[in-house]
Design a protein around this motif. Structure first.
Motif, short mmCIF file in Angstrom:
data_model
loop_
_atom_site.label_atom_id
_atom_site.label_comp_id
_atom_site.label_asym_id
_atom_site.label_seq_id
_atom_site.Cartn_x
_atom_site.Cartn_y
_atom_site.Cartn_z
N GLN A 11 0.80 -1.22 0.00
CA GLN A 11 0.00 0.00 0.00
C GLN A 11 0.83 1.27 0.00
N ASN A 12 2.10 1.16 0.35
CA ASN A 12 2.95 2.35 0.41
C ASN A 12 4.42 1.93 0.26
N GLU A 13 5.28 2.93 0.25
CA GLU A 13 6.70 2.66 0.03
C GLU A 13 7.29 1.81 1.15
N GLU A 14 6.87 2.05 2.39
CA GLU A 14 7.40 1.29 3.52
C GLU A 14 7.08 -0.20 3.38
N GLU A 15 5.85 -0.50 2.98
CA GLU A 15 5.47 -1.90 2.80
C GLU A 15 6.24 -2.53 1.64
N LEU A 16 6.44 -1.75 0.58
CA LEU A 16 7.19 -2.28 -0.56
C LEU A 16 8.63 -2.58 -0.16
N PHE A 17 9.24 -1.66 0.58
CA PHE A 17 10.62 -1.87 1.03
C PHE A 17 10.70 -3.11 1.93
N ALA A 18 9.70 -3.28 2.80
CA ALA A 18 9.69 -4.44 3.69
C ALA A 18 9.54 -5.74 2.90
N GLN A 19 8.73 -5.69 1.86
CA GLN A 19 8.51 -6.87 1.03
C GLN A 19 9.80 -7.31 0.34
N LEU A 20 10.64 -6.35 0.01
CA LEU A 20 11.88 -6.64 -0.71
C LEU A 20 13.10 -6.77 0.21
N SER A 21 12.88 -6.67 1.50
CA SER A 21 14.00 -6.62 2.44
C SER A 21 14.90 -7.85 2.38
N HIS A 34 3.78 4.91 -9.61
CA HIS A 34 4.19 5.17 -8.23
C HIS A 34 4.96 3.99 -7.64
N LYS A 35 4.50 2.79 -7.94
CA LYS A 35 5.23 1.61 -7.44
C LYS A 35 6.57 1.46 -8.17
N SER A 36 6.60 1.81 -9.46
CA SER A 36 7.87 1.77 -10.20
C SER A 36 8.88 2.72 -9.58
N LEU A 37 8.41 3.91 -9.21
CA LEU A 37 9.30 4.90 -8.60
C LEU A 37 9.79 4.41 -7.24
N ALA A 38 8.89 3.83 -6.45
CA ALA A 38 9.29 3.30 -5.14
C ALA A 38 10.27 2.15 -5.31
N LEU A 39 10.03 1.31 -6.31
CA LEU A 39 10.93 0.19 -6.58
C LEU A 39 12.31 0.70 -7.00
N LEU A 40 12.33 1.74 -7.83
CA LEU A 40 13.60 2.33 -8.24
C LEU A 40 14.34 2.91 -7.04
N GLU A 67 18.60 3.21 -3.24
CA GLU A 67 18.82 3.72 -1.89
C GLU A 67 18.93 2.63 -0.83
N GLU A 68 18.15 1.57 -0.97
CA GLU A 68 18.15 0.51 0.03
C GLU A 68 19.13 -0.61 -0.33
N ALA A 69 19.01 -1.11 -1.55
CA ALA A 69 19.87 -2.23 -1.97
C ALA A 69 21.24 -1.77 -2.44
N LYS A 70 21.37 -0.47 -2.71
CA LYS A 70 22.66 0.12 -3.09
C LYS A 70 23.23 -0.45 -4.39
N TYR A 71 22.34 -0.73 -5.35
CA TYR A 71 22.85 -1.09 -6.67
C TYR A 71 23.52 0.14 -7.29
#
Length: 216
Positions: free
Chosen positions: A151-161, A184-190, A195-199
């Motif tokens: 539903q939001n960026e935080e949940e998406l980040f948690a899903q991919l953690s 919006h999800k594409s932007l959060a995924l990018l 920023e999180e995975a540091k690719y």
């Protein structure tokens, strides 16, 4: 371009060592046989039942068109400006042109690969077996579905953690981006990718997301 034989069209585009090296770099994964003339390569595409009306056929035709154009451009550059590109740089230009063109063809649905994803797979079909990444063990459809449910960026980040240590290749992530139709999800995924995975920052991935914004 090799200056070894008279410059006929067939020699320029297929017989020349420079040209044959360009074709060899792309043709194997697309199922194209070595050709020696424009008519034979056109016939091998149109007469191949595995290519007719298929996504693979679209890639084969695009590859054919882009390669012919780039080889002709390189020929003119050498004649009129005395500027010589290497085989590697010419391959890179062809590859980039094909990828950029495929950005405008999203997947028909979440259960089918986009043309860009298919191109990645065909370009290096053994990559997933050889790679230390977990690409071949992750169901992209399931991962994409789980992203859709956030539903939001935080949940998406948690899903991919669980993939934060870059256990998935950048090619896998770009393919995932190409199949996510929600801007919006594409932007959060990018954001997660960089920023999180540091690719390593990918201009290609950024342009892909930007193109989705323009269409939305």
């Amino acid at each position: 371009m090799c200056s070894q034989e008279p410059e006929t069209l067939d020699h320029l585009f297929f017989g020349c060592s420079f040209s044959s090296g360009i074709w060899g770099a792309f043709s194997v994964g697309l199922g194209l046989q070595p050709s020696h003339s424009l008519l034979s390569v056109a016939g091998s595409i149109s007469g191949n039942s595995a290519l007719c009306g298929s996504a693979k056929g679209v890639l084969a035709r695009l590859h054919f068109q882009v390669s012919i154009y780039q080889l002709w451009k390189e020929r003119n550059s050498r004649i009129f400006t005395s500027t010589f590109a290497s085989m590697a740089s010419t391959r890179s230009v062809i590859d980039r042109t094909i990828r950029d063109r495929l950005l405008s063809f999203p997947a028909a649905n979440v259960s089918s690969p986009s043309l860009l994803e298919l191109y990645f797979l065909l370009l290096s079909p053994a990559m997933y077996e050889r790679s230390a990444h977990l690409d071949h063990k992750v169901d992209m459809d399931e991962l994409l579905d789980s992203i859709h449910q956030t539903q939001n960026e935080e949940e998406l980040f948690a899903q991919l953690s669980s993939y934060k240590d870059r256990r998935l290749s950048i090619r896998f992530m770009v393919s995932l981006l190409s199949r996510e139709n929600n801007w919006h999800k594409s932007l959060a995924l990018l954001d997660w990718v960089h920023e999180e995975a540091k690719y390593t920052p990918s201009v290609f991935a950024f342009n892909m997301v930007s193109s989705k914004r323009v269409k939305s």
